[in-house]
Design an enzyme around this catalytic site. Structure first.
Site, PDB file in Angstrom:
ATOM      1  N   SER A   1      14.036  72.947   4.354  1.00  0.00           N
ATOM      2  CA  SER A   1      13.001  71.941   4.136  1.00  0.00           C
ATOM      3  C   SER A   1      13.088  70.893   5.242  1.00  0.00           C
ATOM      4  CB  SER A   1      13.174  71.269   2.765  1.00  0.00           C
ATOM      5  OG  SER A   1      12.141  70.331   2.535  1.00  0.00           O
TER       6      SER A   1
ATOM      7  N   GLU B   1       7.569  69.634  -5.392  1.00  0.00           N
ATOM      8  CA  GLU B   1       6.766  69.032  -4.322  1.00  0.00           C
ATOM      9  C   GLU B   1       5.274  69.110  -4.654  1.00  0.00           C
ATOM     10  OE1 GLU B   1       5.705  70.982  -0.194  1.00  0.00           O
ATOM     11  OE2 GLU B   1       7.762  70.213  -0.152  1.00  0.00           O
TER      12      GLU B   1
ATOM     13  N   HIS C   1      12.232  73.537  -5.520  1.00  0.00           N
ATOM     14  CA  HIS C   1      11.966  72.338  -4.715  1.00  0.00           C
ATOM     15  C   HIS C   1      10.486  72.255  -4.361  1.00  0.00           C
ATOM     16  CE1 HIS C   1      11.206  70.804  -0.612  1.00  0.00           C
ATOM     17  NE2 HIS C   1      12.177  69.925  -0.809  1.00  0.00           N
ATOM     18  N   ASN C   2       9.905  73.382  -3.931  1.00  0.00           N
ATOM     19  CA  ASN C   2       8.501  73.380  -3.556  1.00  0.00           C
ATOM     20  C   ASN C   2       7.583  73.216  -4.761  1.00  0.00           C
ATOM     21  OD1 ASN C   2       9.478  73.869  -0.986  1.00  0.00           O
ATOM     22  ND2 ASN C   2       7.822  75.271  -0.492  1.00  0.00           N
TER      23      ASN C   2
ATOM     24  N   LYS D   1      15.139  76.408  -3.209  1.00  0.00           N
ATOM     25  CA  LYS D   1      14.022  75.966  -2.354  1.00  0.00           C
ATOM     26  C   LYS D   1      12.681  76.226  -3.046  1.00  0.00           C
ATOM     27  CE  LYS D   1      11.876  74.701   1.478  1.00  0.00           C
ATOM     28  NZ  LYS D   1      10.586  75.369   1.508  1.00  0.00           N
TER      29      LYS D   1
END
Length: 303
Positions: free
Chosen positions: A121, A180, A176-177, A173
């Site tokens: 990231s 986001e 995480h996205n 990840k």
């Protein structure tokens, strides 16, 4: 370290630059000859093929993949699997689906090649600010590649780390996205409400800057909101079309498979889909239903 890198796009290219500035020796491969020539002027050692790249590296090798998820990465992993030797490490730093990592690692293990999945990231700001690295795989392989991770990260002791076995890096990840997506959607909706209150004549950039000091919602995303509004206050130069990289879909799919409610992430993904339908059939049908049951007015398209 001596590093092999496949893929010199926006992320891979800046990773190469950060490594070279940190004193590492980077041998890189890319499809575009002009891209290779440009990076060679910056100190990268160009390799025209994967065979060429592997032959230029001294065992035990460390090779990073920074390619689009899917066929390109699948093909590169298969080819490198036949070229690398026991003791080498292959790192996938792209946005790969974590179950693909687990399958690939098992296949490479038969040749003694270790596999790490690196959730990366930082976007286009990684060169300047450093990257956040979420790494999955064998601890000994992570330890051996520590100098490369430290150079990419914002600092030696933060912004990078092993989060679990193979697959864990890209799984973290992926989530995480998904988070986001939700944060971005909330900011977008909030500023849309602010913008709609025309009688207050709000300066949206000033509001964004104001919230950055002491506010609960202060964040890097809010910094980027302020930057975007400074460049184009009314955002008139931007079409309301929002793409998705695929990780948001995988996150929602994981929520369904795990029976873990994630309504914000799911609705944020749906909002992106909705942005791509300027002439939505669903919206036309809603208007038709209101007209059918209540006689409500329908707006007809112009000539």
């Amino acid at each position: 370290m001596e590093i092999g890198l496949v893929g010199l796009g926006r992320m891979g290219g800046n990773m190469a630059r950060r490594w070279m500035r940190g004193g590492h020796r980077v041998t890189g491969s890319a499809r575009s000859v002009s891209t290779l020539e440009a990076f060679a002027k910056e100190g990268l050692l160009p390799a025209t093929t994967l065979e060429d790249l592997v032959s230029r590296l001294k065992p035990p090798r460390a090779v990073w993949l920074m390619l689009p998820a899917g066929a390109a990465t699948e093909e590169a992993v298969a080819r490198l699997g036949s070229l690398l030797s026991s003791g080498d490490v292959l790192v996938d730093g792209g946005n790969t689906y974590y179950k693909d990592d687990m399958r690939r690692a098992a296949a490479l293990a038969s040749r003694g090649v270790q596999y790490l999945d690196q959730g990366t990231s930082g976007g286009i700001w990684g060169l300047q600010e450093g990257y956040c690295l979420m790494i999955g795989g064998p601890p000994e392989a992570v330890d051996r590649l520590k100098p490369a991770f430290v150079t990419l990260a914002p600092a030696a002791d933060r912004g990078w780390g092993r989060v679990g076995p193979v697959g864990a890096g890209h799984f973290v990840k992926m989530i995480h996205n998904g988070i986001e997506y939700g944060m971005m959607q909330a900011l977008a909706e909030g500023f849309a409400l602010l913008e709609s209150k025309q009688e207050f004549e709000l300066d949206l950039k000033r509001v964004a800057n104001l919230w950055q000091d002491g506010s609960v919602v202060r964040s890097w995303l809010l910094d980027l909101v302020a930057r975007a509004l400074e460049q184009d206050p009314g955002l008139r130069g931007i079409e309301p079309w929002v793409e998705d990289s695929g990780e948001g879909r995988w996150t929602v799919q994981e929520a369904v498979e795990s029976a873990v409610p994630a309504p914000v992430m799911a609705l944020s993904l749906m909002a992106r889909f909705r942005s791509r339908q300027p002439k939505s059939f669903a919206d036309r049908l809603l208007a038709a239903m209101r007209h059918q049951f209540g006689g409500h007015e329908i707006k007809r398209p112009g000539p």
